[in-house]
Motif scaffolding. Structure first.
Motif, PDB file in Angstrom:
ATOM      1  N   ARG A 253       9.509   1.821  -8.987  1.00 37.52           N
ATOM      2  CA  ARG A 253      10.858   1.232  -8.957  1.00 37.52           C
ATOM      3  C   ARG A 253      11.633   1.690  -7.730  1.00 37.52           C
ATOM      4  O   ARG A 253      12.402   0.910  -7.133  1.00 37.52           O
ATOM      5  N   ALA A 254      11.445   2.953  -7.333  1.00 39.81           N
ATOM      6  CA  ALA A 254      12.118   3.443  -6.128  1.00 39.81           C
ATOM      7  C   ALA A 254      11.612   2.699  -4.894  1.00 39.81           C
ATOM      8  O   ALA A 254      12.401   2.367  -3.996  1.00 39.81           O
ATOM      9  N   ALA A 255      10.317   2.421  -4.843  1.00 36.88           N
ATOM     10  CA  ALA A 255       9.762   1.664  -3.723  1.00 36.88           C
ATOM     11  C   ALA A 255      10.297   0.237  -3.717  1.00 36.88           C
ATOM     12  O   ALA A 255      10.564  -0.334  -2.638  1.00 36.88           O
ATOM     13  N   GLU A 256      10.492  -0.335  -4.895  1.00 36.69           N
ATOM     14  CA  GLU A 256      11.054  -1.686  -4.962  1.00 36.69           C
ATOM     15  C   GLU A 256      12.455  -1.727  -4.360  1.00 36.69           C
ATOM     16  O   GLU A 256      12.796  -2.655  -3.604  1.00 36.69           O
ATOM     17  N   VAL A 257      13.261  -0.722  -4.687  1.00 30.62           N
ATOM     18  CA  VAL A 257      14.613  -0.661  -4.134  1.00 30.62           C
ATOM     19  C   VAL A 257      14.549  -0.489  -2.624  1.00 30.62           C
ATOM     20  O   VAL A 257      15.253  -1.169  -1.860  1.00 30.62           O
ATOM     21  N   GLU A 258      13.690   0.416  -2.165  1.00 33.22           N
ATOM     22  CA  GLU A 258      13.563   0.695  -0.730  1.00 33.22           C
ATOM     23  C   GLU A 258      13.076  -0.523   0.033  1.00 33.22           C
ATOM     24  O   GLU A 258      13.548  -0.813   1.140  1.00 33.22           O
ATOM     25  N   HIS A 259      12.138  -1.265  -0.561  1.00 33.25           N
ATOM     26  CA  HIS A 259      11.520  -2.398   0.136  1.00 33.25           C
ATOM     27  C   HIS A 259      12.227  -3.719  -0.124  1.00 33.25           C
ATOM     28  O   HIS A 259      11.920  -4.727   0.520  1.00 33.25           O
ATOM     29  N   GLY A 260      13.119  -3.744  -1.102  1.00 33.17           N
ATOM     30  CA  GLY A 260      13.848  -4.969  -1.393  1.00 33.17           C
ATOM     31  C   GLY A 260      13.001  -6.061  -2.002  1.00 33.17           C
ATOM     32  O   GLY A 260      13.238  -7.250  -1.759  1.00 33.17           O
ATOM     33  N   ARG A 261      12.032  -5.678  -2.821  1.00 32.49           N
ATOM     34  CA  ARG A 261      11.181  -6.666  -3.481  1.00 32.49           C
ATOM     35  C   ARG A 261      10.598  -6.031  -4.740  1.00 32.49           C
ATOM     36  O   ARG A 261      10.709  -4.819  -4.948  1.00 32.49           O
ATOM     37  N   SER A 262       9.991  -6.837  -5.591  1.00 32.78           N
ATOM     38  CA  SER A 262       9.380  -6.324  -6.816  1.00 32.78           C
ATOM     39  C   SER A 262       7.872  -6.206  -6.641  1.00 32.78           C
ATOM     40  O   SER A 262       7.270  -6.899  -5.810  1.00 32.78           O
TER      41      SER A 262
ATOM     42  N   SER B  59       0.826  -1.198   0.000  1.00 34.58           N
ATOM     43  CA  SER B  59       0.000   0.000   0.000  1.00 34.58           C
ATOM     44  C   SER B  59       0.865   1.255   0.000  1.00 34.58           C
ATOM     45  O   SER B  59       0.585   2.220  -0.733  1.00 34.58           O
ATOM     46  N   GLU B  60       1.933   1.251   0.789  1.00 33.28           N
ATOM     47  CA  GLU B  60       2.834   2.402   0.834  1.00 33.28           C
ATOM     48  C   GLU B  60       3.486   2.640  -0.529  1.00 33.28           C
ATOM     49  O   GLU B  60       3.617   3.792  -0.972  1.00 33.28           O
ATOM     50  N   ALA B  61       3.882   1.563  -1.203  1.00 30.42           N
ATOM     51  CA  ALA B  61       4.504   1.700  -2.516  1.00 30.42           C
ATOM     52  C   ALA B  61       3.530   2.288  -3.526  1.00 30.42           C
ATOM     53  O   ALA B  61       3.898   3.133  -4.359  1.00 30.42           O
ATOM     54  N   THR B  62       2.276   1.873  -3.458  1.00 29.03           N
ATOM     55  CA  THR B  62       1.271   2.374  -4.384  1.00 29.03           C
ATOM     56  C   THR B  62       0.997   3.852  -4.130  1.00 29.03           C
ATOM     57  O   THR B  62       0.887   4.650  -5.072  1.00 29.03           O
ATOM     58  N   GLU B  63       0.917   4.228  -2.860  1.00 29.25           N
ATOM     59  CA  GLU B  63       0.719   5.641  -2.532  1.00 29.25           C
ATOM     60  C   GLU B  63       1.905   6.480  -3.010  1.00 29.25           C
ATOM     61  O   GLU B  63       1.722   7.570  -3.581  1.00 29.25           O
ATOM     62  N   LYS B  64       3.122   5.983  -2.788  1.00 27.29           N
ATOM     63  CA  LYS B  64       4.312   6.728  -3.227  1.00 27.29           C
ATOM     64  C   LYS B  64       4.343   6.873  -4.747  1.00 27.29           C
ATOM     65  O   LYS B  64       4.766   7.912  -5.269  1.00 27.29           O
ATOM     66  N   SER B  65       3.891   5.861  -5.464  1.00 26.01           N
ATOM     67  CA  SER B  65       3.830   5.946  -6.916  1.00 26.01           C
ATOM     68  C   SER B  65       2.842   7.024  -7.352  1.00 26.01           C
ATOM     69  O   SER B  65       3.097   7.787  -8.290  1.00 26.01           O
TER      70      SER B  65
END
Length: 266
Positions: free
Chosen positions: A165-174, A133-139
């Motif tokens: 992509r930035a959230a993927e790097v931050e979270h360590g997952r795709s 959810s956080e990644a989607t909001e950040k996008s």
């Protein structure tokens, strides 16, 4: 709610007064979403959430945008867990602790539309769902930041993708960027040109000008980008059963930066 049409040279724009009118409609949507989240608890059905939203909208003198739209039967889209968008609220779908809930809501006030969505948990979420959810909001926030004069439509798409992509790097997952669904123009109709993809190369499509308005709405999953539609001909689910999140704001381009027209009360 997610639809799209053909693009033109300039993203449709509104006057300052019309943007204020859209913000009034958007504020109704924001209040409805907050009320729905407050009501979302274990044992509550998604149909009960729909009634909460409709009451808030009608009490404000507005009308639910979704209800009756191409036959959609409810005032909100309630998409739980593997449901991406367009989930139909029902009496039999009852929330449970740990559910990941995406609520999409629209209202029309004095002829102007607001459209917004967010994702939240019923009680505490496991880390993967919370980060999704956080990644989607950040996008979404990244896409909003690209709503500036003279940008092209796909500059927003590209910004949303870079946010993912930035959230993927931050979270360590795709994360899966849901294919085929995205944002749209909005104004006196809920869905206008152009369709806004949630990924792609920058520098293409119609130009943004002061007053241009778009609904920006990324959808991410914990797995695939592929989806399927259930037998109700509305509910979109991930093809692999992975959980999904959906965030959306209606946003205008102004000389002073992006203006969110669907502000939610604190």
């Amino acid at each position: 709610m997610v639809f799209g049409r053909k693009s033109k040279k300039v993203v449709p724009f509104r006057s300052a007064g019309e943007l204020d009118a859209m913000a009034a409609a958007g504020a109704v949507v924001g209040r409805a979403l907050v009320a729905v989240r407050a009501a979302a608890a274990p044992g509550v059905s998604t149909l009960e959430l729909d009634r909460v939203a409709e009451q808030v909208i009608r009490d404000a003198g507005a009308v639910p945008s979704f209800k009756g739209y191409h036959g959609f039967p409810a005032s909100i889209c309630a998409s739980v867990n593997d449901r991406v968008v367009h989930g139909i609220p029902t009496e039999t779908e009852v929330l449970a602790p740990g559910d990941l809930v995406s609520i999409d809501c629209g209202a029309v006030l004095d002829g102007w539309h607001g459209d917004s969505a967010w994702t939240f948990g019923v009680g505490a979420l496991i880390a993967a769902d919370r980060l999704l959810s956080e990644a989607t909001e950040k996008s979404m926030v990244a896409g909003i930041a690209a709503m500036v004069p003279d940008n092209r439509l796909t500059d927003i798409s590209h910004a949303i993708e870079l946010g993912t992509r930035a959230a993927e790097v931050e979270h360590g997952r795709s994360y899966g960027i849901v294919d085929g669904y995205g944002g749209h123009g909005i104004g006196r109709e809920m869905h206008l040109d152009p369709f806004l993809p949630n990924e792609g190369e920058p520098g293409k499509g119609p130009r943004l000008v002061v007053g241009s308005v778009l609904a920006i709405e990324p959808m991410l999953t914990l797995g695939t980008h592929d989806t399927k539609v259930l037998d109700d001909d509305w509910t979109v689910v991930t093809s692999d059963g992975s959980r999904a999140a959906h965030w959306e704001h209606t946003v205008a381009v102004t000389e002073d930066g992006p203006r969110i027209l669907t502000v939610r009360p604190e």
